[in-house]
Write a protein that holds these residues in place. Structure first.
Motif, PDB file in Angstrom:
ATOM      1  N   SER A 131      -0.380  84.812 -16.972  1.00 18.37           N
ATOM      2  CA  SER A 131       0.442  84.686 -18.174  1.00 18.37           C
ATOM      3  C   SER A 131       1.874  84.298 -17.826  1.00 18.37           C
ATOM      4  CB  SER A 131       0.418  85.986 -18.976  1.00 18.37           C
ATOM      5  OG  SER A 131       1.133  87.005 -18.305  1.00 18.37           O
ATOM      6  N   TRP A 132       2.337  84.679 -16.626  1.00 21.41           N
ATOM      7  CA  TRP A 132       3.678  84.284 -16.200  1.00 21.41           C
ATOM      8  C   TRP A 132       3.776  82.771 -16.008  1.00 21.41           C
ATOM      9  CZ3 TRP A 132       7.823  87.086 -16.716  1.00 21.41           C
ATOM     10  CH2 TRP A 132       7.709  88.488 -16.726  1.00 21.41           C
ATOM     11  N   LEU A 133       2.685  82.165 -15.592  1.00 19.59           N
ATOM     12  CA  LEU A 133       2.695  80.702 -15.457  1.00 19.59           C
ATOM     13  C   LEU A 133       2.841  80.046 -16.820  1.00 19.59           C
ATOM     14  CD1 LEU A 133      -0.098  80.065 -12.792  1.00 19.59           C
ATOM     15  CD2 LEU A 133       2.268  80.823 -12.490  1.00 19.59           C
ATOM     16  N   THR A 145       4.798  80.308  -4.338  1.00 19.68           N
ATOM     17  CA  THR A 145       4.732  80.587  -5.767  1.00 19.68           C
ATOM     18  C   THR A 145       6.056  80.355  -6.486  1.00 19.68           C
ATOM     19  OG1 THR A 145       3.025  82.233  -5.340  1.00 19.68           O
ATOM     20  CG2 THR A 145       4.127  82.330  -7.480  1.00 19.68           C
ATOM     21  N   ALA A 146       7.168  80.825  -5.931  1.00 23.56           N
ATOM     22  CA  ALA A 146       8.454  80.717  -6.618  1.00 23.56           C
ATOM     23  C   ALA A 146       8.851  79.257  -6.885  1.00 23.56           C
ATOM     24  CB  ALA A 146       9.542  81.441  -5.825  1.00 23.56           C
ATOM     25  N   PRO A 147       8.834  78.370  -5.865  1.00 25.94           N
ATOM     26  CA  PRO A 147       9.165  76.969  -6.170  1.00 25.94           C
ATOM     27  C   PRO A 147       8.142  76.310  -7.082  1.00 25.94           C
ATOM     28  CG  PRO A 147       8.506  77.212  -3.869  1.00 25.94           C
ATOM     29  CD  PRO A 147       8.676  78.586  -4.418  1.00 25.94           C
ATOM     30  N   ALA A 148       6.873  76.755  -7.013  1.00 29.42           N
ATOM     31  CA  ALA A 148       5.850  76.196  -7.903  1.00 29.42           C
ATOM     32  C   ALA A 148       6.168  76.517  -9.355  1.00 29.42           C
ATOM     33  CB  ALA A 148       4.474  76.740  -7.529  1.00 29.42           C
ATOM     34  N   ILE A 149       6.591  77.753  -9.617  1.00 23.45           N
ATOM     35  CA  ILE A 149       6.955  78.142 -10.973  1.00 23.45           C
ATOM     36  C   ILE A 149       8.171  77.352 -11.444  1.00 23.45           C
ATOM     37  CG2 ILE A 149       7.915  80.047 -12.337  1.00 23.45           C
ATOM     38  CD1 ILE A 149       5.969  81.908 -10.926  1.00 23.45           C
ATOM     39  N   ALA A 150       9.134  77.113 -10.532  1.00 22.47           N
ATOM     40  CA  ALA A 150      10.297  76.296 -10.889  1.00 22.47           C
ATOM     41  C   ALA A 150       9.857  74.884 -11.299  1.00 22.47           C
ATOM     42  CB  ALA A 150      11.269  76.235  -9.719  1.00 22.47           C
ATOM     43  N   CYS A 151       8.876  74.334 -10.592  1.00 20.28           N
ATOM     44  CA  CYS A 151       8.352  73.009 -10.953  1.00 20.28           C
ATOM     45  C   CYS A 151       7.665  73.045 -12.310  1.00 20.28           C
ATOM     46  CB  CYS A 151       7.384  72.513  -9.880  1.00 20.28           C
ATOM     47  SG  CYS A 151       8.170  71.980  -8.354  1.00 20.28           S
ATOM     48  N   LEU A 152       6.989  74.157 -12.624  1.00 22.58           N
ATOM     49  CA  LEU A 152       6.366  74.287 -13.943  1.00 22.58           C
ATOM     50  C   LEU A 152       7.414  74.294 -15.049  1.00 22.58           C
ATOM     51  CD1 LEU A 152       3.394  76.842 -13.901  1.00 22.58           C
ATOM     52  CD2 LEU A 152       3.336  74.364 -14.249  1.00 22.58           C
ATOM     53  N   ALA A 160       3.466  68.469  -8.023  1.00 22.61           N
ATOM     54  CA  ALA A 160       4.212  69.256  -7.036  1.00 22.61           C
ATOM     55  C   ALA A 160       3.961  70.743  -7.237  1.00 22.61           C
ATOM     56  CB  ALA A 160       5.705  68.955  -7.144  1.00 22.61           C
ATOM     57  N   ALA A 161       3.930  71.190  -8.491  1.00 24.48           N
ATOM     58  CA  ALA A 161       3.642  72.602  -8.766  1.00 24.48           C
ATOM     59  C   ALA A 161       2.274  72.978  -8.248  1.00 24.48           C
ATOM     60  CB  ALA A 161       3.737  72.868 -10.268  1.00 24.48           C
ATOM     61  N   ALA A 162       1.267  72.126  -8.511  1.00 26.87           N
ATOM     62  CA  ALA A 162      -0.091  72.423  -8.044  1.00 26.87           C
ATOM     63  C   ALA A 162      -0.142  72.492  -6.522  1.00 26.87           C
ATOM     64  CB  ALA A 162      -1.056  71.354  -8.570  1.00 26.87           C
ATOM     65  N   ALA A 163       0.524  71.543  -5.855  1.00 29.25           N
ATOM     66  CA  ALA A 163       0.519  71.546  -4.389  1.00 29.25           C
ATOM     67  C   ALA A 163       1.199  72.790  -3.831  1.00 29.25           C
ATOM     68  CB  ALA A 163       1.212  70.281  -3.876  1.00 29.25           C
ATOM     69  N   LEU A 164       2.288  73.205  -4.457  1.00 28.42           N
ATOM     70  CA  LEU A 164       2.993  74.400  -3.994  1.00 28.42           C
ATOM     71  C   LEU A 164       2.175  75.667  -4.233  1.00 28.42           C
ATOM     72  CD1 LEU A 164       6.571  73.400  -5.199  1.00 28.42           C
ATOM     73  CD2 LEU A 164       5.872  73.752  -2.813  1.00 28.42           C
ATOM     74  N   PHE A 165       1.499  75.730  -5.351  1.00 25.21           N
ATOM     75  CA  PHE A 165       0.600  76.875  -5.586  1.00 25.21           C
ATOM     76  C   PHE A 165      -0.496  76.908  -4.521  1.00 25.21           C
ATOM     77  CE2 PHE A 165       1.881  76.958 -10.241  1.00 25.21           C
ATOM     78  CZ  PHE A 165       2.426  78.227 -10.184  1.00 25.21           C
ATOM     79  N   GLY A 223       9.307  62.352 -14.749  1.00 25.32           N
ATOM     80  CA  GLY A 223       9.531  63.734 -14.330  1.00 25.32           C
ATOM     81  C   GLY A 223       8.260  64.556 -14.315  1.00 25.32           C
ATOM     82  N   GLN A 224       7.404  64.359 -15.314  1.00 31.09           N
ATOM     83  CA  GLN A 224       6.117  65.060 -15.339  1.00 31.09           C
ATOM     84  C   GLN A 224       5.252  64.651 -14.154  1.00 31.09           C
ATOM     85  OE1 GLN A 224       4.179  65.066 -19.354  1.00 31.09           O
ATOM     86  NE2 GLN A 224       6.136  64.207 -20.022  1.00 31.09           N
ATOM     87  N   THR A 225       5.294  63.367 -13.822  1.00 30.22           N
ATOM     88  CA  THR A 225       4.487  62.853 -12.708  1.00 30.22           C
ATOM     89  C   THR A 225       4.882  63.509 -11.396  1.00 30.22           C
ATOM     90  OG1 THR A 225       4.198  60.732 -13.841  1.00 30.22           O
ATOM     91  CG2 THR A 225       3.836  60.758 -11.465  1.00 30.22           C
ATOM     92  N   LEU A 226       6.155  63.818 -11.249  1.00 25.23           N
ATOM     93  CA  LEU A 226       6.609  64.496 -10.041  1.00 25.23           C
ATOM     94  C   LEU A 226       6.387  66.012 -10.115  1.00 25.23           C
ATOM     95  CD1 LEU A 226      10.001  62.618  -9.499  1.00 25.23           C
ATOM     96  CD2 LEU A 226       7.891  62.322  -8.179  1.00 25.23           C
ATOM     97  N   ALA A 227       6.672  66.611 -11.272  1.00 21.82           N
ATOM     98  CA  ALA A 227       6.751  68.072 -11.351  1.00 21.82           C
ATOM     99  C   ALA A 227       5.394  68.759 -11.334  1.00 21.82           C
ATOM    100  CB  ALA A 227       7.533  68.480 -12.600  1.00 21.82           C
ATOM    101  N   LEU A 228       4.424  68.260 -12.129  1.00 15.93           N
ATOM    102  CA  LEU A 228       3.167  69.004 -12.230  1.00 15.93           C
ATOM    103  C   LEU A 228       2.324  68.905 -10.958  1.00 15.93           C
ATOM    104  CD1 LEU A 228       1.614  70.883 -14.057  1.00 15.93           C
ATOM    105  CD2 LEU A 228       0.414  68.900 -14.975  1.00 15.93           C
TER     106      LEU A 228
END
Length: 417
Positions: free
Chosen positions: A50-52, A103-110, A93-98, A86-91
């Motif tokens: 739910s935090w995601l 976790t923390a930088p992945a949430i920032a990307c989300l 990147a979030a998946a790769a970081l997860f 921006g979406q192309t970079l962020a999402l």
């Protein structure tokens, strides 16, 4: 001076925005379709997941709050170009970081993804409303149908990726690379800057002059104007109409299968299939929405939709038969299908203030769409999910009463003949 009206220009504009709606729906649906795989990889609890969702919602709401000024400054086309990039970079990147447990930088990307998505959502709705005016026909329901079809298609592709063993970062990376390429091809069909549509010559039965603006709108059109949509009663009422129908849609998405499984004894498969029936019903009505608006006008369509939502909810809540619940889900989906598209069209009636008005209505509606179902879940914890649906009846009754606020300008787009 405005250039002579070019029908082909209006058609290209509408087609380009249609593709953008489908692409954003496909991108967001791809994320939703891989959430179970991400949860399994992280070994996360429901609370942790739910935090995601809250991180993404925080970014989206931030984008919505500032989108009026952003889109006014950059124009819809440039905003979409930046937002989709921006979406192309962020999402991905979030998946790769997860995937590597960062976790923390992945949430920032989300959060960044949500910000870009919320801003892009307003930009495409502003452009869609402009294309609708250029064409002289209601097209917003069809645009939102494209978004729904994009989302549903993404679910199928996500299921295929899951069965093929494709990991989430690879899937989302490839998906957004294709979305970016398609967007590069579609965006040139949108006019640059904040260009308004040239006005077509129309028969006497259709309004041929500019829509008269209220005094506050005239202020905004002038340099240094102090117009604020948050001080306009009509815009606030339209926002509440869109919010009420968005809340009905979001609640069904989040809670209908579980309510039927727990409260009516549906098997998980049958409950999920009923939600599918809900979405198919809603999408089909959006495809037919342009015809319905031309034939009946916004007010009667909204009032009829509100009555169907109320009827569907009462059937689902009170009648303990499986087939009645399915019929109720169909009524519910048909009824709420056009509320948000009509709200966007109504917010864009005055071209000089359309960007800020659409942003305000979107912010009101999406706040309910993102956060409202959490309130329903809280009520469900104490009352049971079926009885937690009763507030939706009150919101639909509000739409029934307030629908006249969305009436078309005299002879405007979507006027019943």
């Amino acid at each position: 001076m405005s250039r002579p009206f070019d029908h082909r220009f209006a058609v290209r504009w509408t087609s380009g925005v249609l593709v953008i709606f489908a692409l954003l729906g496909f991108g967001f649906g791809s994320w939703l379709g891989r959430i179970p795989a991400l949860r399994d990889h992280l070994g996360a609890s429901t609370l942790e997941m739910s935090w995601l969702g809250l991180s993404l919602a925080l970014g989206s709401l931030t984008g919505l709050v500032f989108s009026g000024r952003t889109v006014s400054w950059l124009g819809p086309r440039r905003t979409l170009a930046i937002g989709i990039s921006g979406q192309t970079l962020a999402l991905p990147a979030a998946a790769a970081l997860f995937w590597v447990d960062a976790t923390a930088p992945a949430i920032a990307c989300l959060v960044v993804y949500g910000l870009m998505f919320g801003t892009s959502d307003v930009a495409m709705n502003v452009s869609g409303a402009g294309a609708e005016r250029a064409l002289g026909k209601p097209r917003m329901p069809l645009l939102h149908a494209a978004y729904s079809l994009g989302s549903v298609s993404a679910m199928g592709v996500s299921a295929l990726a899951e069965t093929s063993g494709i990991i989430v970062p690879v899937h989302l990376g490839a998906t957004y690379a294709l979305i970016l390429v398609a967007a590069v091809l579609a965006l040139p069909h949108l006019p640059p800057g904040n260009a308004e549509a040239p006005t077509p010559e129309r028969p006497a039965s259709v309004h041929t002059g500019p829509t008269p603006l209220p005094a506050a709108a005239a202020l905004d059109a002038a340099p240094g104007g102090a117009y604020s949509p948050w001080l306009q009663p009509r815009i606030l009422v339209i926002g509440l109409i869109a919010m009420s129908m968005a809340l009905a849609e979001g609640t069904a998405s989040d809670w209908l299968p579980l309510a039927l499984a727990d409260g009516r004894g549906f098997a998980n498969e049958s409950a999920a299939l009923t939600l599918g029936v809900f979405f198919v019903s809603m999408t089909l009505v959006r495809i037919a929405g342009s015809w319905l608006l031309i034939r009946f006008g916004r007010v009667r369509v909204l009032q009829g939709g509100a009555i169907l939502v109320i009827a569907g909810l009462v059937l689902v809540i009170l009648i303990p038969f499986a087939w009645v619940s399915v019929v109720g889900a169909v009524c519910w989906g048909v009824g709420c299908a056009l509320g948000f598209p009509i709200g966007i069209s109504a917010a864009a009636d005055h071209p000089a203030t359309a960007t800020r008005d659409v942003a305000a209505v979107s912010a009101i509606a999406y706040t309910a769409f993102l956060l409202g179902p959490m309130g329903i879940g809280f009520l469900g914890e104490h009352l049971g999910l079926l009885h937690a649906f009763w507030p939706l009846v009150a919101f639909a009754a509000f739409v029934l009463i307030a629908a006249r606020a969305a009436r078309e300008p005299r002879g405007g787009v979507g006027t019943a003949h």
